[in-house]
Scaffold this motif. Structure first.
Motif, short mmCIF file in Angstrom:
data_model
loop_
_atom_site.label_atom_id
_atom_site.label_comp_id
_atom_site.label_asym_id
_atom_site.label_seq_id
_atom_site.Cartn_x
_atom_site.Cartn_y
_atom_site.Cartn_z
N TYR A 107 0.62 -1.31 0.01
CA TYR A 107 -0.02 0.15 0.16
C TYR A 107 0.81 1.31 -0.02
O TYR A 107 0.55 2.22 -0.73
CB TYR A 107 -0.85 0.14 1.18
N ALA A 108 2.14 1.21 0.73
CA ALA A 108 2.75 2.33 0.84
C ALA A 108 3.77 2.46 -0.16
O ALA A 108 4.84 3.39 0.03
CB ALA A 108 3.35 2.38 2.14
N SER A 109 4.07 1.60 -1.21
CA SER A 109 4.84 1.26 -2.36
C SER A 109 6.27 1.05 -1.53
O SER A 109 7.30 2.20 -1.84
CB SER A 109 4.80 2.71 -3.27
N VAL A 110 6.53 0.48 -0.58
CA VAL A 110 7.81 0.37 0.06
C VAL A 110 8.54 -0.95 -0.42
O VAL A 110 7.82 -1.91 -0.68
CB VAL A 110 7.64 0.19 1.56
N ALA A 111 9.83 -0.80 -0.48
CA ALA A 111 10.58 -2.32 -0.99
C ALA A 111 10.34 -3.12 0.19
O ALA A 111 10.17 -3.07 1.20
CB ALA A 111 11.84 -1.56 -1.03
N ALA A 112 10.11 -4.34 -0.46
CA ALA A 112 10.04 -5.57 0.36
C ALA A 112 11.08 -5.81 1.53
O ALA A 112 10.70 -6.36 2.43
CB ALA A 112 9.97 -6.79 -0.50
N ALA A 113 12.23 -5.32 1.22
CA ALA A 113 13.34 -5.72 2.10
C ALA A 113 13.11 -5.01 3.45
O ALA A 113 13.39 -5.18 4.48
CB ALA A 113 14.56 -5.02 1.66
N ARG A 114 12.06 -3.81 3.51
CA ARG A 114 11.77 -3.17 4.43
C ARG A 114 11.24 -3.97 5.65
O ARG A 114 11.09 -3.82 6.68
CB ARG A 114 11.03 -1.93 4.10
N VAL A 115 10.31 -4.89 5.09
CA VAL A 115 9.64 -5.86 5.97
C VAL A 115 10.56 -6.66 6.67
O VAL A 115 10.39 -6.37 8.01
CB VAL A 115 8.54 -6.82 5.03
N GLU A 116 11.58 -7.10 6.32
CA GLU A 116 12.47 -7.95 7.08
C GLU A 116 13.29 -7.09 8.00
O GLU A 116 13.41 -7.46 9.16
CB GLU A 116 13.43 -8.55 6.31
N LYS A 117 13.45 -5.93 7.68
CA LYS A 117 14.14 -4.99 8.51
C LYS A 117 13.23 -4.40 9.60
O LYS A 117 13.94 -4.36 10.78
CB LYS A 117 14.53 -3.71 7.56
N ALA A 118 12.13 -4.23 9.48
CA ALA A 118 11.33 -3.83 10.43
C ALA A 118 11.06 -4.96 11.32
O ALA A 118 11.00 -4.67 12.74
CB ALA A 118 9.73 -3.30 9.72
N LEU A 119 10.76 -6.24 10.99
CA LEU A 119 10.68 -7.35 11.73
C LEU A 119 11.82 -7.54 12.82
O LEU A 119 11.45 -7.69 13.88
CB LEU A 119 10.45 -8.60 10.84
N GLU A 120 12.90 -7.27 11.98
CA GLU A 120 14.09 -7.40 12.92
C GLU A 120 14.14 -6.30 14.05
O GLU A 120 14.70 -6.57 15.26
CB GLU A 120 15.54 -7.27 12.02
N GLU A 121 13.93 -5.07 13.47
CA GLU A 121 14.17 -3.87 14.69
C GLU A 121 13.07 -4.09 15.62
O GLU A 121 13.57 -3.66 17.01
CB GLU A 121 13.83 -2.73 13.87
N VAL A 122 11.89 -4.58 15.60
CA VAL A 122 11.03 -5.03 16.80
C VAL A 122 11.20 -6.35 17.52
O VAL A 122 10.30 -6.88 18.32
CB VAL A 122 9.56 -4.64 16.26
N GLY A 123 12.08 -7.28 16.96
CA GLY A 123 12.24 -8.38 17.38
C GLY A 123 11.34 -9.55 17.38
O GLY A 123 11.20 -10.27 18.24
N MET A 124 10.69 -9.32 16.06
CA MET A 124 9.56 -10.46 15.48
C MET A 124 9.97 -11.14 14.50
O MET A 124 9.04 -12.02 13.86
CB MET A 124 8.42 -9.71 15.33
N THR A 125 11.23 -11.46 14.15
CA THR A 125 11.45 -12.30 13.16
C THR A 125 11.21 -13.61 13.25
O THR A 125 10.75 -14.30 12.47
CB THR A 125 13.22 -12.20 12.66
N ALA A 126 11.35 -14.35 14.65
CA ALA A 126 11.18 -15.56 14.85
C ALA A 126 9.67 -16.04 14.91
O ALA A 126 9.38 -17.10 14.79
CB ALA A 126 11.93 -15.77 16.36
N LYS A 127 8.91 -14.94 15.23
CA LYS A 127 7.40 -15.26 15.37
C LYS A 127 6.66 -14.53 14.15
O LYS A 127 5.37 -14.54 14.00
CB LYS A 127 6.88 -14.64 16.49
N ALA A 128 7.38 -14.11 12.90
CA ALA A 128 6.95 -13.55 11.81
C ALA A 128 5.78 -14.23 11.05
O ALA A 128 4.99 -13.82 10.63
CB ALA A 128 7.83 -13.01 10.80
#
Length: 317
Positions: A107-128
């Motif tokens: 929706y925000a026309s954001v690169a897909a790589a930002r998703v993984e970066k955001a998950l990492e920053e909030v500590g949710m990669t393992a439960k994503a």
């Protein structure tokens, strides 16, 4: 036209929101500068969320003006640089955290790589890959903050981002906000975690029944309600309290948990000590009592009465 103050990220002037005869926010003037973390405090229903919703265009003000990142609040240009979490996180319950963020990134026309970066920053990669509905409240908060991070925005508007987080999660959120400050981002933070706010925020605004009743650094707010006074450990605290109340400079003297608390300018500590010793009391400790942000907050929201007509408090607007 953009706001001419390059260093001003949020500016409101006379911002007011009424719901029929009720007033949620009244004549609010805010000025938040680039790179600072601004704590926005107040009791439930004081107008914090209402203000934040006006800043992102979810509701329109009744009167007054607001600009965000140099443009009128809620316009497409202002929202380009804003990441926001306001009130409870509401994402697709049957989708995973990762898939929710992927949809929002699209929706925000954001690169897909930002998703993984955001998950990492909030500590949710393992439960994503867990469904959003299966998350605890704290995990939902983390995913929602991850959504606010997707656009890598210049301004974050975070309404109770530590709600539901355990102590480790609160510490992680503190580190995240400190990282935003170091990268010259601006954060408008509403929180009931007063200790966290005291350590995180450059300036604090306190809102009560829709009105801004204080604005400044924590030190400035402390000075605004007076010094904290002194705490005295003495062998007969009740007798000591009766004695020091006679000193002209003493505003009050109370015994709390066996300790004498004297509301007086700390420069008068020697006079307090001298009076007690002369009267045969044994003082084992006398120390300056520093007001916490919690002390300041409760003084402002419980004791201060704004002048003029009092707006009616609106809850859950």
């Amino acid at each position: 036209m953009p706001d001419s103050g390059d260093d001003i990220v949020i500016r409101t002037s006379g911002l007011t929101k009424r719901y029929g005869p009720e007033t949620g926010v009244f004549d609010l003037d805010l000025l938040i500068r680039r790179g600072e973390v601004y704590g926005f405090l107040g009791p439930n229903g004081a107008g914090k969320s209402t203000t934040m919703r006006m800043l992102v265009g979810l509701i329109r003000p009744t009167s007054g003006t607001a600009t965000v990142l140099g443009y009128p609040a809620g316009t497409r240009r202002s929202l380009r640089g804003v990441g926001a979490l306001i009130e409870s996180p509401a994402l697709y319950p049957h989708l995973s955290g990762r898939d929710n963020l992927r949809i929002l990134a699209g929706y925000a026309s954001v690169a897909a790589a930002r998703v993984e970066k955001a998950l990492e920053e909030v500590g949710m990669t393992a439960k994503a890959d867990v469904a959003f509905r299966a998350y605890s409240l704290g995990m939902k908060q983390r995913i929602a903050v991850g959504a606010a991070l997707l656009k890598d925005p210049a301004l974050f508007i975070l309404d109770e981002p530590t709600n539901g987080l355990d102590p480790e999660g609160v510490a992680s959120m503190r580190d995240l906000i400190n990282g935003l400050r170091r990268s010259n981002r601006t954060v408008l933070l509403s929180s009931h975690q007063l200790t966290e706010v005291e350590h995180l925020c450059d300036r604090v605004g306190v809102i009560r029944r829709g009105r801004l009743v204080a604005d400044g650094t924590v030190a400035e707010l402390r000075r605004g309600i007076g010094e904290g006074g002194v705490s005295v450990t003495v062998d007969s605290p009740e007798r000591a309290a009766a004695l020091v109340r006679e000193l002209p400079a003493v505003r009050s003297a109370t015994v709390i948990d066996g300790e004498l608390r004297v509301a007086v300018d700390p420069s008068e500590a020697a006079a307090v000590n001298r009076l007690l010793v002369v009267n045969g009391l044994e003082v084992s400790e006398l120390r300056r009592q520093v007001l916490s942000l919690e002390d300041v907050f409760f003084d402002l929201v419980e004791d201060q009465r704004p002048t003029g007509p009092e707006p009616v408090e609106v809850v859950n607007r």
